[in-house]
Structures are given as structure tokens and as C-alpha cells.
Design a protein around this motif. Structure first.
Motif, mmCIF file in Angstrom:
data_model
loop_
_atom_site.group_PDB
_atom_site.id
_atom_site.type_symbol
_atom_site.label_atom_id
_atom_site.label_comp_id
_atom_site.label_asym_id
_atom_site.label_seq_id
_atom_site.Cartn_x
_atom_site.Cartn_y
_atom_site.Cartn_z
ATOM 1 N N GLY A 24 -10.673 8.431 1.632
ATOM 2 C CA GLY A 24 -10.717 7.156 1.443
ATOM 3 C C GLY A 24 -10.730 6.535 0.153
ATOM 4 O O GLY A 24 -11.159 7.509 -0.922
ATOM 5 N N LYS A 25 -10.450 5.315 -0.356
ATOM 6 C CA LYS A 25 -10.316 4.755 -1.758
ATOM 7 C C LYS A 25 -9.828 5.752 -2.800
ATOM 8 O O LYS A 25 -10.410 5.938 -3.733
ATOM 9 N N GLU B 55 -9.121 3.366 5.572
ATOM 10 C CA GLU B 55 -9.736 4.197 4.662
ATOM 11 C C GLU B 55 -9.270 3.571 2.940
ATOM 12 O O GLU B 55 -9.599 4.230 1.965
ATOM 13 N N ASP B 56 -8.327 2.649 2.943
ATOM 14 C CA ASP B 56 -8.295 1.644 1.718
ATOM 15 C C ASP B 56 -7.611 2.842 0.783
ATOM 16 O O ASP B 56 -8.056 2.937 -0.305
ATOM 17 N N CYS B 57 -6.425 3.535 1.199
ATOM 18 C CA CYS B 57 -5.564 4.370 0.254
ATOM 19 C C CYS B 57 -4.275 3.897 -0.012
ATOM 20 O O CYS B 57 -3.848 3.131 0.792
ATOM 21 N N GLN B 58 -3.763 4.244 -1.209
ATOM 22 C CA GLN B 58 -2.543 3.911 -1.715
ATOM 23 C C GLN B 58 -1.449 4.995 -1.730
ATOM 24 O O GLN B 58 -2.132 6.028 -2.274
ATOM 25 N N ARG C 144 0.828 -1.137 0.061
ATOM 26 C CA ARG C 144 0.154 0.140 -0.077
ATOM 27 C C ARG C 144 0.935 1.281 -0.026
ATOM 28 O O ARG C 144 0.352 2.296 -0.366
#
Length: 239
Positions: free
Chosen positions: A147-148, A179-182, A37
């Protein structure tokens, strides 16, 4: 994980004498796989890490001077010279995100001021110019990042004290975990590089290759300086 792979498309029209293919790490690049990530780009100035990051940002639809997909303003010499030669592989593709370019952040802050109070709410409700450089960066991270999404950061430490670099690590950790971030980050900071379980890609020695935290010059030089400050300074300052 959203962005999985970066591929450089070599063709007959690309010359090794022309920028950006004159940069050894770009010249030798074929594919870069992203497996975590958080990915760090490290290397000396001019090694190609910012060039690649800008190319990715351009293909994501972000303003190559800094910003997201909806930030339209012009800064001289902000165009990417590499993006037309890149292919990004997504699973799934996301359109939300942001490109932080520390050297042109002043222009981005001016752009946000011009958009008015309704847009400023997304940045904490206060002009970024009315905050210190470090405060404005943290306001961006705390209020604009959600997020995302994929976040591309070019030397975020430029405005952050060591303490605030640690604060940034916590903000990034919460965004990755909750929050599903990269994140893909070009940095010289041994503090930021210490984020656990990240991939570190070195652009030195004419190629892009994975390395370990303790093997980076950022860590080794900083550690040696802190452990042997008097000797280090004597060696470099005395004739």
C-alpha cells in the motif's frame, strides 16, 4: 492519488532532431494531468509511451532497468534520456513503489537471487527464475506490491496469459481500492485496458491525448478480428 502532473521542461538546448525529442508525442508534450488512480499509456511501438514511463521511473528514484529505490544493478541501455527534462508534481510525494520493465525482468530476477533468501521473502520466498515467466510476474504483484505506493508497469501483459491478465486486474483492483496505490501502465492489451474508470492516454498522431476504451486501436482491431476472423485473415494473407 500521489502523482498529479507530469511537465516537460523545454529549453534552448533541446533539439527536435535528437532523441527523445525526435518522437512526435514527446516533442509536442507540455503537461500531462493524472486524474485517476489508474492511467494507461497506449500507442504504437516507438510512439513514446515507454520513454515517458522510464523518465517518470528515473525521477521516482527507481532503477530504470526495473525495480524499486533500493535495487542497484546495471543493464546496458537502461538509462532514461528524458528524466532531466521532466518535472513531477506530487500531493503528497511517495517514495514507495516499483518500476516493472518487462524486457529486462530477467536481469531483475537475477539481481534478487544475488541478494539472498531474506530478500526473496518479499517475492514469495522462491526464486523468480524457478517459476514460469507468468508465475514470476504474479509473484511480484502479489508479494512485493503493497500500500501507499506508485507502480509503473511497462507491458505487464508480456508474460501473462489472458486468464492471468484477468488475475492481474483483480490484484491491481484490490491494491487501488484497499491499499491506496496508484498505477501508470504502458500496455497493448485490450484486456488490461478494460479496467473500469481508468484514464487512457494515446501517444499516437503526434500528441498525448485522452481517449476512450472503444476508440483505441487495441480494442477495435481485436474486436474486428474476433467478429470477422475469416474475412480479416483473407484480406491480409491473400494477394
Amino acid at each position: 492519488m500521489f502523482l498529479k502532473k507530469i511537465t516537460l521542461l523545454h529549453n534552448k538546448t533541446t533539439s527536435k532532431m535528437d532523441y527523445p525529442f525526435s518522437i512526435p508525442s514527446i516533442q509536442s508534450m507540455t503537461e500531462v494531468d493524472l486524474t485517476e488512480r489508474v492511467t494507461f499509456f497506449v500507442g504504437e511501438n516507438g510512439s513514446g509511451k515507454s520513454t515517458l514511463l522510464e523518465g517518470i521511473a528515473d525521477l521516482c528514484g527507481f532503477n530504470s532497468a526495473g525495480g524499486g529505490r533500493n535495487n542497484t544493478y546495471n543493464v546496458d541501455a537502461a538509462e532514461s534520456a528524458l528524466s532531466e527534462h521532466l518535472r513531477l508534481s506530487w500531493m503528497p510525494k511517495v517514495t514507495n513503489g516499483f518500476f516493472l520493465r518487462a524486457e529486462s525482468f530477467y536481469h531483475f530476477a537475477s539481481h534478487i537471487d544475488e541478494l539472498g533468501p531474506s530478500v526473496l521473502k518479499s517475492y514469495g520466498g522462491k526464486s523468480l527464475h524457478e517459476q514460469s515467466h507468468g508465475e514470476s510476474f504474479l509473484s511480484l504483484f502479489l508479494n512485493r506490491f503493497t500500500g501507499k505506493a506508485i507502480y509503473l508497469l511497462d507491458e505487464p501483459e508480456a508474460a501473462l496469459s489472458p486468464q492471468r491478465q484477468l488475475t492481474f486486474l483483480r490484484i491491481m483492483h484490490d491494491l487501488v481500492r484497499d491499499e491506496d496505490c496508484q498505477f501508470i501502465i504502458a500496455t497493448h492489451s485490450p484486456i488490461i485496458l478494460g479496467y473500469p474508470n481508468a484514464t487512457i492516454l494515446s501517444f499516437d498522431e503526434g500528441e498525448i491525448k485522452e481517449t476512450q476504451y472503444e476508440m483505441t486501436e487495441h480494442y477495435q482491431i481485436t474486436k474486428y478480428f474476433l467478429d470477422h476472423r475469416e474475412k480479416f485473415l483473407k484480406d491480409i494473407l491473400e494477394d
